[in-house]
Design a protein around this motif. Structure first.
Motif, mmCIF file in Angstrom:
data_model
loop_
_atom_site.group_PDB
_atom_site.id
_atom_site.type_symbol
_atom_site.label_atom_id
_atom_site.label_comp_id
_atom_site.label_asym_id
_atom_site.label_seq_id
_atom_site.Cartn_x
_atom_site.Cartn_y
_atom_site.Cartn_z
ATOM 1 N N VAL A 293 13.621 -38.795 33.918
ATOM 2 C CA VAL A 293 14.862 -38.602 34.658
ATOM 3 C C VAL A 293 14.703 -37.521 35.728
ATOM 4 O O VAL A 293 15.169 -37.681 36.856
ATOM 5 N N LEU A 294 14.028 -36.421 35.391
ATOM 6 C CA LEU A 294 13.938 -35.288 36.311
ATOM 7 C C LEU A 294 12.888 -35.463 37.405
ATOM 8 O O LEU A 294 13.130 -35.104 38.553
ATOM 9 N N ALA A 295 11.706 -35.966 37.061
ATOM 10 C CA ALA A 295 10.625 -35.975 38.048
ATOM 11 C C ALA A 295 9.744 -37.207 38.002
ATOM 12 O O ALA A 295 9.092 -37.523 38.997
ATOM 13 N N ASN B 240 9.406 -37.024 27.279
ATOM 14 C CA ASN B 240 9.042 -37.987 28.317
ATOM 15 C C ASN B 240 10.273 -38.623 28.954
ATOM 16 O O ASN B 240 10.280 -38.889 30.155
ATOM 17 N N ILE B 241 11.302 -38.859 28.164
ATOM 18 C CA ILE B 241 12.545 -39.410 28.723
ATOM 19 C C ILE B 241 13.172 -38.409 29.686
ATOM 20 O O ILE B 241 13.595 -38.771 30.783
ATOM 21 N N ALA C 84 2.645 -40.930 35.567
ATOM 22 C CA ALA C 84 3.798 -40.193 36.096
ATOM 23 C C ALA C 84 5.066 -40.511 35.318
ATOM 24 O O ALA C 84 5.947 -39.666 35.198
ATOM 25 N N LEU C 85 5.158 -41.691 34.784
ATOM 26 C CA LEU C 85 6.355 -42.065 34.037
ATOM 27 C C LEU C 85 6.380 -41.479 32.630
ATOM 28 O O LEU C 85 7.449 -41.253 32.074
ATOM 29 N N TRP C 86 5.224 -41.228 32.035
ATOM 30 C CA TRP C 86 5.151 -40.851 30.621
ATOM 31 C C TRP C 86 3.990 -39.876 30.391
ATOM 32 O O TRP C 86 3.030 -40.213 29.719
ATOM 33 N N ALA D 5 6.095 -41.399 40.361
ATOM 34 C CA ALA D 5 5.603 -42.777 40.209
ATOM 35 C C ALA D 5 5.862 -43.579 41.483
ATOM 36 O O ALA D 5 4.995 -44.346 41.928
ATOM 37 N N LEU D 6 7.031 -43.401 42.077
ATOM 38 C CA LEU D 6 7.347 -44.097 43.328
ATOM 39 C C LEU D 6 6.375 -43.703 44.435
ATOM 40 O O LEU D 6 5.893 -44.562 45.181
#
Length: 134
Positions: free
Chosen positions: A86-88, A81-82, A123-125, A93-94
């Motif tokens: 970083v990649l997507a 997830n980290i 989207a973040l996790w 999320a934005l």
């Protein structure tokens, strides 16, 4: 799926929910092209389907559904997830947050804004999540 969920999903697709599903599909394809990204590609594809039809379903942790921990819900899932973040994850999320802000301007758009905010969190996790009927 309940009739209200079907109606909301049709409206969702017509007013722009499909473009975020395309974003998830693009992320899945990019991850699949790199052989190393296959675990993220699977998660991104599952969430692309959820993004296309978010009403009537919800995302939960996989260990809550199965009752047992696995690779995706343990330490390797956290590391995955980290890397995903970083990649997507941040730009998906934005996209969801910006779309939610646009939808939240009107009263009719509030349910759609809320759906985008839930999708922004996913989207973040995304690793270790499973989509289940609501």
């Amino acid at each position: 799926m309940a009739p209200v969920s079907i109606l909301l999903n049709v409206i969702w697709i017509l007013i722009g929910g499909a473009w975020m599903a395309v974003g998830w599909l693009i992320a899945a394809v990019i991850m699949a092209i790199t052989i190393i990204g296959l675990p993220w590609a699977r998660a991104a594809f599952n969430i692309a389907v959820y993004t296309l039809l978010p009403f009537g379903s919800r995302a939960v942790n996989r260990d809550q559904v199965t009752g047992v921990s696995d690779i995706g819900t343990g330490l390797l899932g956290v590391i995955g997830n980290i890397i995903w973040f970083v990649l997507a994850g941040w730009w998906l999320a934005l996209g969801h947050v910006l779309t939610a802000v646009v939808f939240a301007i009107t009263i009719i758009g509030i349910p759609f804004a809320w759906a985008h905010l839930k999708l922004a969190g996913i989207a973040l996790w995304p690793i270790g999540k499973v989509i289940v009927p609501a």
